[in-house]
Design a protein around this motif. Structure first.
Motif: not given
Length: 374
Positions: A301-306, A359-363
């Motif tokens: 779930a890590f991608p969704l957590v980000v 997603w990379l920006i949010l990461f």
């Protein structure tokens, strides 16, 4: 938020190239809003976001209270959050317009209009929360049910409904037909109180300002679910409770629809839609709770957590930056770089790259603990 951002993949557009393919038509249905009655996966984005706003309230209030904040401070924060959400929604709907577009159907605005009321209910007993929910839904249902139906000579084109529109309701359900209902009439008064380039007559999608009232009902159901998650019970008991609530809500919403009492219409957030969509929200929450908290499967779930940790940032970036990122990728990588699978699938691969960039920006923000909070 992921499903909302995934609009960048343009799957309904691609599906038009395969009109006879049932798989692509299924994908198109669930990645776009239904025209009026019914539900798709895409229709569940807003109620899920709204439901979780309620779920998080008991945890937020407890956390802030543990830090020594008084009720007055908590209330002040809730009011500020409401105002920020309202005006952020108006801002996003005004991008590209020549003047402020005073419209109140945006997801953020709808949540903001009801958030302070939901906050106050967080301090009430579950009994009061349930009574408030019932009063909201029954009262809103009554307002529509008592509003006069359009006459046989009603000119539907005046309110933006084409002559060949095939989704008209019949019988008692006509009280919830498009742009001829109580909420549409209220908007013809309310929205014209604000400066606009031309008088407001109708919303093209049939959306209503007054939908924030039953949307508050969705938040209250989330608030109740959040209270259940804080009970001193085992994870399996909590998941079972949420699952039961989901099945009961689905059955109740469907029963109201098929009995002709109140149709399930997301665009105007009918009371039956509040109950029906909450059923799916309960089930989704139960499923995630069972997998993550009960079974302990967290890494997937890590991608969704980000995304979830910065949901407001994702919402704003998806609305403001998608076109910029899309054009920038073509400028710097080449106009035809995403056409390797043909012109038909070019929007999908371009959208996939846009999603990756977002997603990379949010990461990056997540690694540096930079969270957009309101």
């Amino acid at each position: 938020m992921f499903l909302m951002a995934a609009e960048a993949l343009k799957l309904p557009h691609i599906a038009r190239s395969f009109p006879d393919n049932p798989i692509w038509q299924f994908i198109a249905h669930h990645t776009s809003h239904v025209e009026w009655v019914g539900c798709s996966l895409h229709d569940m984005i807003q109620p899920s976001f709204t439901f979780l706003a309620g779920v998080s309230l008991p945890f937020s209030v407890t956390s802030r209270g543990a830090k020594g904040q008084s009720f007055q401070q908590l209330l002040g924060h809730a009011i500020v959050r409401s105002l920020v959400l309202i005006f952020l929604g108006i801002f996003l709907r005004s991008v590209g317009a020549k003047q402020t577009n005073f419209t109140f159907e945006d997801t953020l605005t709808q949540i903001g209009l009801g958030y302070t009321f939901c906050f106050l209910l967080a301090f009430a007993s579950p009994r009061v929360q349930w009574i408030s929910l019932g009063a909201i839904l029954v009262g809103y249902w009554g307002a529509f049910a008592l509003y006069p139906l359009p006459g046989p000579d009603f000119d539907w084109q005046v309110v933006g409904v084409p002559p060949d529109w095939s989704h008209h309701l019949s019988g008692f359900a006509q009280h919830w037909d498009k742009n001829s209902n109580f909420g549409a009439r209220a908007d013809q008064w309310f929205l014209n109180l604000f400066p606009r380039p031309r008088p407001f007559v109708y919303n093209g999608g049939g959306y209503l300002t007054s939908s924030f009232i039953p949307t508050l009902g969705t938040m209250i159901l989330g608030l109740i679910a959040g209270g259940w998650l804080r009970l001193e019970r085992t994870a399996s008991e909590k998941a079972l409770l949420l699952g039961k609530a989901g099945l009961i809500s689905l059955a109740a919403g469907a029963a109201l629809h098929f009995a002709g009492i109140c149709p399930v219409v997301k665009r105007i957030w009918t009371p039956s839609w509040t109950i029906f969509s909450a059923g799916w929200c309960f089930l989704l929450l139960a499923g995630f709770d069972a997998v993550i908290d009960l079974r302990g499967y967290r890494r997937w779930a890590f991608p969704l957590v980000v995304i979830g940790m910065n949901s407001i940032a994702m919402y704003c970036m998806a609305h403001l930056w998608e076109g910029f990122i899309r054009s920038s990728l073509r400028t710097h990588l080449g106009q035809n770089v995403f056409k390797f699978a043909g012109d038909t699938f070019e929007p999908f691969w371009t959208g996939s790259a846009v999603l990756l960039v977002l997603w990379l920006i949010l990461f990056w923000m997540h690694r540096r603990k930079l969270y957009l909070r309101v």
